[in-house]
Design a protein around this motif. Structure first.
Motif, PDB file in Angstrom:
ATOM      1  N   UNK A  91     -77.849 -29.357  71.734  1.00 33.46           N
ATOM      2  CA  UNK A  91     -76.920 -28.589  70.904  1.00 33.46           C
ATOM      3  C   UNK A  91     -76.164 -27.610  71.803  1.00 33.46           C
ATOM      4  N   UNK A  92     -74.930 -27.305  71.468  1.00 35.39           N
ATOM      5  CA  UNK A  92     -74.185 -26.356  72.301  1.00 35.39           C
ATOM      6  C   UNK A  92     -74.592 -24.912  72.031  1.00 35.39           C
ATOM      7  N   UNK A  93     -74.339 -24.086  73.021  1.00 33.31           N
ATOM      8  CA  UNK A  93     -74.366 -22.651  72.790  1.00 33.31           C
ATOM      9  C   UNK A  93     -73.022 -22.352  72.143  1.00 33.31           C
ATOM     10  N   UNK A  94     -73.025 -21.720  70.986  1.00 32.43           N
ATOM     11  CA  UNK A  94     -71.806 -21.584  70.203  1.00 32.43           C
ATOM     12  C   UNK A  94     -71.381 -20.134  70.021  1.00 32.43           C
ATOM     13  N   UNK A  95     -70.075 -19.937  70.093  1.00 30.11           N
ATOM     14  CA  UNK A  95     -69.453 -18.662  69.775  1.00 30.11           C
ATOM     15  C   UNK A  95     -68.325 -18.958  68.799  1.00 30.11           C
ATOM     16  N   UNK A  96     -68.255 -18.160  67.716  1.00 27.48           N
ATOM     17  CA  UNK A  96     -67.221 -18.343  66.699  1.00 27.48           C
ATOM     18  C   UNK A  96     -66.509 -17.011  66.506  1.00 27.48           C
ATOM     19  N   UNK A  97     -65.208 -17.075  66.207  1.00 23.43           N
ATOM     20  CA  UNK A  97     -64.468 -15.832  66.012  1.00 23.43           C
ATOM     21  C   UNK A  97     -63.239 -16.052  65.138  1.00 23.43           C
ATOM     22  N   UNK A  98     -62.867 -14.989  64.418  1.00 18.21           N
ATOM     23  CA  UNK A  98     -61.612 -14.982  63.664  1.00 18.21           C
ATOM     24  C   UNK A  98     -60.487 -14.768  64.675  1.00 18.21           C
ATOM     25  N   UNK A  99     -59.459 -15.599  64.611  1.00 19.82           N
ATOM     26  CA  UNK A  99     -58.342 -15.481  65.543  1.00 19.82           C
ATOM     27  C   UNK A  99     -57.390 -14.409  65.037  1.00 19.82           C
ATOM     28  N   UNK A 100     -57.190 -13.403  65.852  1.00 17.41           N
ATOM     29  CA  UNK A 100     -56.287 -12.313  65.528  1.00 17.41           C
ATOM     30  C   UNK A 100     -54.892 -12.571  66.094  1.00 17.41           C
ATOM     31  N   UNK A 101     -54.827 -13.246  67.239  1.00 19.42           N
ATOM     32  CA  UNK A 101     -53.559 -13.419  67.930  1.00 19.42           C
ATOM     33  C   UNK A 101     -53.610 -14.694  68.771  1.00 19.42           C
ATOM     34  N   UNK A 102     -52.544 -15.488  68.699  1.00 17.03           N
ATOM     35  CA  UNK A 102     -52.415 -16.693  69.522  1.00 17.03           C
ATOM     36  C   UNK A 102     -51.036 -16.665  70.152  1.00 17.03           C
ATOM     37  N   UNK A 103     -50.985 -16.754  71.454  1.00 15.00           N
ATOM     38  CA  UNK A 103     -49.712 -16.733  72.165  1.00 15.00           C
ATOM     39  C   UNK A 103     -49.503 -18.076  72.815  1.00 15.00           C
ATOM     40  N   UNK A 104     -48.323 -18.648  72.629  1.00 16.69           N
ATOM     41  CA  UNK A 104     -48.021 -19.976  73.167  1.00 16.69           C
ATOM     42  C   UNK A 104     -46.829 -19.913  74.102  1.00 16.69           C
ATOM     43  N   UNK A 105     -46.816 -20.774  75.071  1.00 21.94           N
ATOM     44  CA  UNK A 105     -45.670 -20.923  75.964  1.00 21.94           C
ATOM     45  C   UNK A 105     -44.634 -21.798  75.272  1.00 21.94           C
ATOM     46  N   UNK A 106     -43.367 -21.523  75.507  1.00 21.35           N
ATOM     47  CA  UNK A 106     -42.310 -22.366  74.929  1.00 21.35           C
ATOM     48  C   UNK A 106     -41.657 -23.204  75.973  1.00 21.35           C
TER      49      UNK A 106
END
Length: 106
Positions: A91-106
């Motif tokens: 089984x994986x070691x897992x981390x979960x989180x609410x995404x507050x901000x996502x920045x993408x390259x254009x």
């Protein structure tokens, strides 16, 4: 120039597989993702994977915690438990989180 988006409901997943390998990842992704691993599951916005110190890491962003849970319960867990012969051995070691901000390259 960067495109910035805020997600009020997006959900992040980080799985680390100790001693995991690319071949194990390839065996799993080919079965659990659509089109033999070439597509993303419904609700998944982003997927990245690669070697990391001591194993293999997978990072995914879903549009909501609900789509992640649906994928986890309806596809990922049942499939890896029954259909993947050469996948990850633990089984994986897992981390979960609410995404507050996502920045993408254009």
């Amino acid at each position: 120039m960067h495109n910035e988006r805020e997600f009020k409901m997006a959900y992040g997943i980080i799985h680390f597989y100790p001693n995991g390998t690319k071949s194990q990842y390839d065996a799993e992704i080919a079965v659990v993702h659509p089109h033999g691993g070439a597509g993303l599951p419904v609700g998944q916005l982003y997927h990245a994977a690669g070697p990391s110190p001591g194993g293999w890491s997978v990072v995914a962003i879903h549009d909501s915690k609900e789509t992640w849970q649906k994928f986890l319960d309806g596809v990922l867990l049942p499939t890896i438990q029954s259909q993947i012969k050469d996948g990850f051995k633990s089984e994986p070691q897992a981390t979960y989180f609410e995404v507050d901000h996502l920045q993408e390259s254009q």
